[in-house]
Design an enzyme around this catalytic site. Structure first.
Site, short mmCIF file in Angstrom:
data_model
loop_
_atom_site.label_atom_id
_atom_site.label_comp_id
_atom_site.label_asym_id
_atom_site.label_seq_id
_atom_site.Cartn_x
_atom_site.Cartn_y
_atom_site.Cartn_z
N LYS A 547 0.81 -1.23 -0.01
CA LYS A 547 -0.08 0.02 0.06
C LYS A 547 0.79 1.31 0.22
CE LYS A 547 -4.15 1.78 1.37
NZ LYS A 547 -5.44 1.53 0.87
N ASP A 644 -13.05 2.62 7.68
CA ASP A 644 -13.26 2.25 6.30
C ASP A 644 -13.59 1.03 5.83
OD1 ASP A 644 -13.37 3.04 3.65
OD2 ASP A 644 -11.41 2.95 3.14
#
Ligand SMILES: *[C@@H]1O[C@H](CO)[C@@H](O)[C@H](O)[C@H]1NC(C)=O
Ligand SMILES: *[C@@H]1O[C@H](CO)[C@@H](O)[C@H](O)[C@H]1NC(C)=O
Ligand SMILES: *[C@@H]1O[C@H](CO)[C@@H](O)[C@H](O)[C@H]1NC(C)=O
Ligand SMILES: *[C@@H]1O[C@H](CO)[C@@H](O)[C@H](O)[C@H]1NC(C)=O
Ligand SMILES: *[C@@H]1O[C@H](CO)[C@@H](O)[C@H](O)[C@H]1NC(C)=O
Ligand SMILES: *[C@@H]1O[C@H](CO)[C@@H](O)[C@H](O)[C@H]1NC(C)=O
Ligand SMILES: *[C@@H]1O[C@H](CO)[C@@H](O)[C@H](O)[C@H]1NC(C)=O
Ligand SMILES: *[C@@H]1O[C@H](CO)[C@@H](O)[C@H](O)[C@H]1NC(C)=O
Ligand SMILES: *[C@@H]1O[C@H](CO)[C@@H](O)[C@H](O)[C@H]1NC(C)=O
Ligand SMILES: *[C@@H]1O[C@H](CO)[C@@H](O)[C@H](O)[C@H]1NC(C)=O
Length: 837
Positions: A547, A644
């Protein structure tokens, strides 16, 4: 003179030579009124024959000057020029009429061929028998002729008071405070022009004086103040120096001078404007040449204040400028582009005055800061100086004045510390004020605490060991050898796990660059709220997900690493494992275990793939996500709010076990993680609790809301946003609520589950989902209750009408100001859409 015939020319030249020859042998030992020095090759020679004074023209110039040079070396080295700023304009035909003599008023004067005074010693005290001599030191002196001494006090005038570009042994550089004269050097403008250049070297008067090299009026290099052993900015020589240095600071004079250790060595210091350097050069008799012994500035750190206020210059570091410990760049952006002039500021402000809660940190081997903002205390002990400094809120640092053994005195600095440098092997310490947390005092306190704790811990450990052994031996008597072996294995395993906990590897950017083919589009797995995710293959063949965090994060590198380590310690079978991170240059990256089966949404919302997820698998997924979330909320050491949670953040392993990914990202990116208000709304609106979307209020209950949405999506196989069934234009939550109200919730179930589903389980899930979607956070269950409700046959509460919102076409990540445009529906059945415009 006009030459009409070559023969005549020859005669004239030979005549000239003859004249020169007959007179050039003149070597005077003094100049008097009756014995001037003519510009015919005559010289005034020092007693020991080392130096001589005479007329000369430098380089290609035709100007005539009076100067002093070494008589004993073949390379003409001018060490002093009398009329450097008022030359005799060259005229070769009559130079021999130039002369240095003594005028009627007793001044030494330089007259040109027209009897014009070109230069004068310009003193007012008349004497009866003035005499000019060149001393063995190269000092040209004007004195009373019938006086026999060569005591400095008896000189009416001396060239050592008017230095040019060269500091000779015994010359004083600095101030005579009584006479009010400053002796400083200035370079020749160029090799053939001895007039005063703009590179100068002199003594800066302050309570802690130091030598300063200037370019024009700009400070160019500080020597640092004298600390008894040397100038604090001067490197400590590994060889025995060839000169002895003298530094005098009293009420009459402040000066620096040096003498040669070996009188037969020739060595001088001079300024060179072309190179912008001060150099010490030494004569090498064997090779008949000057050799450079020292050249200042010595390195990149020597020019004045390269790193800005509170910046420390370290030659051996890259980049050379570093903030002092406890400081951070004032403008990190500029600092990172090597624009250092703004310097550094305290990371944590000191408290000053408030409970006297400040401390100091010792910095060793320092060139102390610019002394113009400092005071000195001649006899004060270092400890008293510390107290003195603590008492004044603008006092920033202190140091000792004399670092030699038995040396006393100290100085304190106010305001920003200017022109710091690390000087190898120097004994000079500088104590800089800090908030107590960053200071040495805190360190010692910790150490002391450690010293106390270690014995205590050891005693307790030994006691525990004894108790453990006692119990263990007791059990051993009852159990067989087999179980012993089992015990051994399991403890070993535990140890291994613990170790893994703490070893979070930091990966090299280059390695990751290679692993992802330079972050190629082909390797891109997706894009989340905090940046894109890439697939990478490490050198050992392992696949990882990388990421690449977007650069908006303001978090410092250290904090980031700490957070990553914390997140890596979160280990649960329903969380994706954090394998490491990479923090380099501007980049911050996280490495996760790679999940080949991709994410839940790729199965759920795909008509063919969704058939692979029968009800038992889906129910398992629901329960597992609940467990993972519960761990984040309660069971981990950290209490993480995911913020999230969505189908695309649930990854599936080979056996379709879900693993939550992207947890802790809000935390990693520097948003605080306590229940609260944030000005940056992260997450996806489809899954977002109303209070979070609108007011930016987040809590574990906003995660519960997201879980509710996810649950309905898993049951129905439809996206929250994508529901357009019947006449409703609203979303899955509204649709589910209508069906629930109409007592027809089974219509929500995904068609492909018809055969595999256990209706009671599905209905229970829908009910739990609706409970999670309540408008008021307090009406929603926490994850612990959710886990219980899902798996036990308890009676569930009846859900009230859920709260949700509808947005416009919204990007997955928006600022909260946009959030204001979104409206929450609380009205039964009628969900309105408000447009801000
Ligand atoms: C040199 O001096 C002579 C005689 O004094 C004069 O005629 C001549 O112009 C001078 N030359 C220069 C270049 O000054
Ligand atoms: C300069 O002065 C000396 C003595 O004072 C004199 O003899 C000489 O003629 C003068 N020269 C000129 C060019 O005026
Ligand atoms: C001589 O000294 C006086 C003052 O002492 C000064 O005004 C004058 O400019 C000086 N002249 C020269 C040629 O240095
Ligand atoms: C000066 O000193 C020298 C020796 O140092 C001595 O011979 C001479 O007589 C002295 N002259 C006077 C005037 O004192
Ligand atoms: C300065 O150093 C350069 C190089 O060594 C030399 O060529 C030049 O003549 C020097 N300038 C002066 C004024 O000494
Ligand atoms: C230098 O001398 C002055 C005057 O005597 C004194 O005030 C000051 O403290 C001295 N500085 C150092 C560094 O010794
Ligand atoms: C110093 O003088 C040199 C030429 O002699 C010039 O190039 C330079 O700009 C001057 N520097 C300052 C600071 O005046
Ligand atoms: C001083 O220097 C000279 C010449 O370099 C050398 O011959 C002599 O041995 C030196 N003397 C001492 C005491 O080092
Ligand atoms: C003199 O120069 C030669 C060759 O250039 C060199 O080998 C020698 O070391 C030099 N001598 C000194 C004392 O530097
Ligand atoms: C603290 O130091 C400043 C700066 O040099 C000075 O002006 C001020 O008077 C000092 N304050 C006290 C309380 O000594």
């Amino acid at each position: 003179m006009a030459f009409t015939h070559p023969f005549m020319l020859a005669i004239t030249i030979s005549n000239l030579l003859l004249i020169f020859f007959s007179q050039s042998s003149t070597a005077l030992d003094s100049i008097t009124q009756s014995q001037p020095l003519h510009d015919d090759g005559s010289t005034l020679v020092s007693n020991d024959g080392t130096f001589e004074l005479g007329f000369f023209s430098p380089g290609s110039s035709t100007n005539r000057y009076i100067g002093i040079w070494y008589k004993i070396i073949p390379v003409k080295t001018i060490v002093w020029v009398a009329n450097r700023d008022s030359p005799i304009k060259g005229n070769s035909s009559n130079i021999k009429s130039n002369m240095l003599t003594i005028a009627n008023d007793g001044n030494m004067v330089l007259l040109d061929s027209n009897n014009q005074t070109i230069w004068s010693t310009n003193i007012t005290s008349l004497t009866t028998h003035p005499l000019v001599q060149l001393l063995d030191t190269a000092n040209l002196v004007l004195k009373e002729g019938n006086k026999n001494n060569s005591n400095e006090e008896s000189f009416l005038w001396q060239s050592f008071d008017h230095p040019c570009d060269t500091l000779l042994p015994g010359m004083k550089l600095g101030w005579d405070l009584k006479k009010g004269i400053e002796r400083k050097l200035s370079a020749w403008k160029s090799w053939d022009d001895p007039s005063s250049g703009n590179l100068t070297w002199g003594m800066l008067l302050s309570s802690n004086p130091e030598l300063v090299l200037r370019k024009g009026s700009d400070e160019y290099h500080r020597s640092g103040p004298w600390n008894g052993a040397g100038f604090s900015g001067q490197p400590v020589l590994r060889i025995t120096p060839i000169v002895d240095t003298k530094f005098v600071n009293d009420s009459n004079q402040v000066y620096y001078s040096y003498t040669l250790r070996n009188k037969s060595v020739i060595s001088i210091t001079y300024l060179n404007q072309t190179l912008v350097h001060r150099k010490r050069i030494t004569w090498i008799p064997e090779n008949k040449t000057w050799r450079v012994y020292e050249s200042v500035p010595r390195d990149e750190c020597d020019p004045y204040n390269p790193c800005g206020p509170n910046g420390n210059c370290m030659v051996n570091e890259t980049p050379i400028c570093q903030c002092l410990e406890g400081f951070e760049p004032k403008s990190p952006q500029n600092w990172n582009t090597f624009e250092w002039t703004q310097g550094c500021v305290h990371r944590e402000p000191w408290s000053c005055g408030v409970k006297n809660e400040d401390g100091f940190r010792r910095f060793a081997s320092m060139k102390v800061p610019d002394t113009r903002s400092s005071w000195t205390y001649g006899n004060m002990a270092l400890e008293d100086c510390r107290i003195k400094c603590l008492k004044n809120c603008s006092c920033m640092a202190y140091s000792n004045l004399d670092i030699r053994e038995g040396g006393s005195g100290c100085s304190i600095w106010f305001g920003d510390l200017i022109d710091l440098k690390l000087v190898q092997a120097s004994q000079q310490d500088l104590y800089i004020r800090m908030a107590i947390s960053g200071s040495d005092e805190e360190d010692t306190r910790k150490k002391k605490a450690l010293v106390i704790t270690i014995p205590l811990v050891s005693v307790i450990t030994i006691l525990l060991l004894v108790v453990f052994l006692y119990i263990y031996m007791g059990k051993r008597k009852h159990k067989g050898k087999e179980s012993d072996a089992k015990n051994m294995v399991s403890t070993e395993k535990k140890d291994e796990e613990e170790n893994q906990d703490f070893e979070l590897p930091f990966f090299d950017l280059a390695l990751i660059f290679n692993a992802t083919n330079g972050f190629s589009e082909d390797n891109k797995l997706g894009e989340g709220g905090f940046g894109p995710v890439y697939k990478g293959t490490l050198q050992d063949g392992r696949d990882v997900a990388i990421k690449r965090l977007s650069r908006s994060s303001t978090q410092g590198v250290k904090e980031f690493k700490n957070e990553v380590i914390l997140c890596a310690k979160l280990q649960h079978r329903n969380l994706v494992k954090v394998l490491g991170c990479c923090v380099q240059e501007e980049e911050k990256m996280l490495l996760y275990e790679y999940m080949p089966n991709k994410s839940l949404d790729s199965f759920l919302f795909d008509s063919t793939q969704s058939k692979l997820l029968d009800w038992s698998k889906r129910f398992n997924i629901i329960c597992a996500i609940a467990h993972g979330l519960l761990y984040l909320h309660q069971d981990s050491r950290l209490r993480i709010i995911h913020r999230d949670l969505k189908a695309s953040n649930i990854l599936l392993d080979d056996d379709m076990n879900p693993k939550i990914s992207d947890f802790g990202l809000a935390r990693l990116c520097g948003d605080d993680q306590i229940e609260g208000n944030t000005n940056r709304v992260v997450g996806t609106y489809d899954y977002m609790a109303p209070e979070y979307a609108i007011d930016g209020l987040f809590s574990i209950k906003s995660d519960v809301f997201s879980f509710g949405v996810l649950l309905l999506e898993i049951v129905s196989g439809k996206k929250n946003r994508g529901v357009t069934s019947t006449s409703d234009t609203y979303n899955l939550i509204g649709h589910a609520w209508r069906l629930w109200k109409d007592d027809d919730p089974t219509k929500l179930i995904d068609i492909c589950l018809e055969e595999s589903c256990v209706v009671s389980e599905v209905l229970r899930c829908i009910q739990v989902g609706l409970l999670c979607l309540q408008l008021h956070p307090n009406d929603r269950p926490n994850m612990a209750s959710v886990v219980v409700m899902l798996t036990n046959e308890t009676i569930l509460a009846q859900p009230k009408e859920p709260g949700f919102f509808i947005g416009k076409a919204i990007p997955s990540e928006v600022e909260s100001s946009t959030g204001k445009e979104i409206f929450v529906s609380v009205n039964e059945m009628s969900i309105s859409l408000l447009d801000a415009r």
